[in-house]
Design a protein around this motif. Sequence first.
Motif, short mmCIF file in Angstrom:
data_model
loop_
_atom_site.label_atom_id
_atom_site.label_comp_id
_atom_site.label_asym_id
_atom_site.label_seq_id
_atom_site.Cartn_x
_atom_site.Cartn_y
_atom_site.Cartn_z
N HIS A 594 0.81 -1.22 0.00
CA HIS A 594 0.00 0.00 0.00
C HIS A 594 0.84 1.28 0.00
O HIS A 594 0.41 2.32 -0.49
CB HIS A 594 -0.93 -0.03 1.21
CG HIS A 594 -1.92 1.10 1.26
ND1 HIS A 594 -2.36 1.62 2.45
CD2 HIS A 594 -2.54 1.81 0.29
CE1 HIS A 594 -3.22 2.60 2.19
NE2 HIS A 594 -3.34 2.74 0.91
N PRO A 596 1.95 3.55 2.61
CA PRO A 596 1.27 4.69 3.26
C PRO A 596 2.17 5.92 3.35
O PRO A 596 3.38 5.80 3.58
CB PRO A 596 0.95 4.14 4.66
CG PRO A 596 1.98 3.09 4.89
CD PRO A 596 2.23 2.45 3.55
N ASP A 600 -3.23 9.03 8.50
CA ASP A 600 -4.58 8.60 8.11
C ASP A 600 -4.53 7.32 7.28
O ASP A 600 -5.43 6.48 7.36
CB ASP A 600 -5.29 9.71 7.32
CG ASP A 600 -5.71 10.86 8.23
OD1 ASP A 600 -5.81 10.62 9.44
OD2 ASP A 600 -5.94 11.97 7.72
N ASP A 601 -3.49 7.17 6.45
CA ASP A 601 -3.34 5.93 5.69
C ASP A 601 -3.17 4.73 6.63
O ASP A 601 -3.73 3.66 6.38
CB ASP A 601 -2.11 6.02 4.77
CG ASP A 601 -2.33 6.95 3.59
OD1 ASP A 601 -3.51 7.29 3.32
OD2 ASP A 601 -1.35 7.34 2.94
N THR A 604 -6.47 3.75 8.10
CA THR A 604 -7.25 2.99 7.13
C THR A 604 -6.79 1.54 7.06
O THR A 604 -7.60 0.61 7.03
CB THR A 604 -7.14 3.64 5.73
OG1 THR A 604 -7.55 4.99 5.81
CG2 THR A 604 -7.99 2.89 4.71
N GLU A 605 -5.49 1.34 7.06
CA GLU A 605 -4.96 -0.01 6.98
C GLU A 605 -5.33 -0.84 8.20
O GLU A 605 -5.73 -2.00 8.08
CB GLU A 605 -3.43 0.04 6.83
CG GLU A 605 -2.99 0.50 5.45
CD GLU A 605 -1.54 0.17 5.17
OE1 GLU A 605 -0.97 -0.66 5.90
OE2 GLU A 605 -1.00 0.73 4.22
#
Length: 606
Positions: A594, A596, A600-601, A604-605
């Motif tokens: 992903h 990040p 915030d990433d 989400t993960e």
Amino acid sequence: MFASLHTRSHYSFLQGASSPLELAAAAAAAGHGGLCLTDVNGTYGAVKLQRACQSYGLRPVIGAEFTLANYGNLVAIALSMDGYASLCSLLTAAHLRSRESPMIELQDLALLDSSVAVLTGGREGWAHKLARMRNTTELAAWLQTLQKLCQGPLFVELIHHRRPGDTATARRMVDVALNIGVPAIIGSDVRHATASDYDVYDAMTCIRLGCTVFDHHADRPVNDEQHLKSEPVLRKFLPYAEAFDAVARLLSQAQFDLLPNHITPPQSQLNAQASPDDTLRALCNDAFVRRYQGTSWEKRAREQLDHECRVIAELELSDFFLVVKEVIDESRRRGIRSSGRGSAANSIVAYLLRITGVCPLRHNLLFERFLHRGRKGTPDIDVDFDSDRRSEVISWMEQRFGIDHTAMTGTLITYRIRMAIRDAAKALGWPLDTVHQLSKAVPGYTTKKPSEYYGELSCVTPPAPLLHTLVQLVERLEDRPRHLGQHSGGMILSRVPLWQRTPIQQSANGVKVVQFDKDDVEAMGLVKFDVLGLRMLACISETMELIRRHEQSVPDIDELPLDVPEVFDLMKSGKTLGVFQIESQGQMHLLAQHQPDSFDDLITEV
């Protein structure tokens, strides 16, 4: 109004086969007006009994079946909160004396409150054994001994399970009781709700005794008569009108409720001069200046703070927040790292008190998910502490709030499919190596029914009637309590001594544990504070100590920025072993895939 006065639930841990809800349903179907639960050496099912009785319109009565040293079992029934408190106190003393074999001494009966009724017990009671042996002289002496010791009412308990001699035994007990002026009372000595539960109760008894269903054992049930019966059925076997009248009188006297509609948090010591509400507001206002004044969040933060303080005050939870702050402040004073998590991070009050480290406005977190006006019970605040020093925090809490006011929450260890197969297969007589193979043929946790694994089990042992019996028994054992364990971190802090609300016993590692799980604790209005240990915080503490030894300055780790590129480069590489919540194989793979770039990433993960 008739009630069953001597009833064990499956919270007697393999000494009873039915839940309070099943017993209440059977009592209502039999036309009873009340139900008394007398679990062995505890009040484990008391809260669930009250809820079950509310559902069926029955009057709940709470008692316990004591193990009396050298004299079998005795039944005590609380008629008031004072009586319940003295019952819990006596049970606590018994459990703290011996974890394996809790029992009370004969002279301890004098410690019971006058609002505790004592029954001579069922088949395992000394009075019944003497009557069965036709030793009426010793029976009279025993009843007179109990009369002298008990401050509250004493009753001779009559039972009938359609065994040889039960009718004559009851007659002898009534005659002796009349001669010395002790009233007789009907006590059903119930072990399971319906006659159809006999087989599972027999199997549970074999599991507890370590024998098989093919072995003879004096403590095994011989028929299905220890189920809950109706009054007309009981009158056929026990034709003693005065004993039934005594049940109605006792039922009318039992008037107390374990389930208040409020909580009783321990008292905070942060500011003895001001009210808890004013103290909480003042502390938040002081922190507000540092966190929000002059920022773009100021107006919105002020509105949110006012709203939260109003809700907390209305729910009378200010003391609870202040107590948690006390614990956090003490851990900081001692240099013990801590971090609040879970839904508590949705609260700006928790953020300002430094219980949590996340601004709920910045992340658009909803306070109502944590706390709202319709909520009953205490809010769930989970705080992680440095795992190496968590015990130090717990020791301080015991000193601060008092050893009688603190204990860990219990947790009911219930049967899952693999353990149910192991215990049931042993009771059904399979050899140990076959038992191991049978248990390994199914997963440790599954949402499927045991019958859906019949094929896997039949690969271990050929299909046969006994295999069908095993599967049926496992289905009936699933979710029933096996023993009481210790909650991983839930510590109860009580304003009143805990023994006034619950018996306390010791876990296998010597920790004090209440006899209720977290849901029952919350229903009783007791405060549970989750004191958890986190290895990541211990690692951070060690890192800070190394920096302190080798560098001139130590960073304020709580104020470090969340957007350092080098940190994200490391995460993108997937080398996050030991980093809380992103250390699993799945998370490492996802991070590398992903890539990040922001906090915030990461949210989400996770």
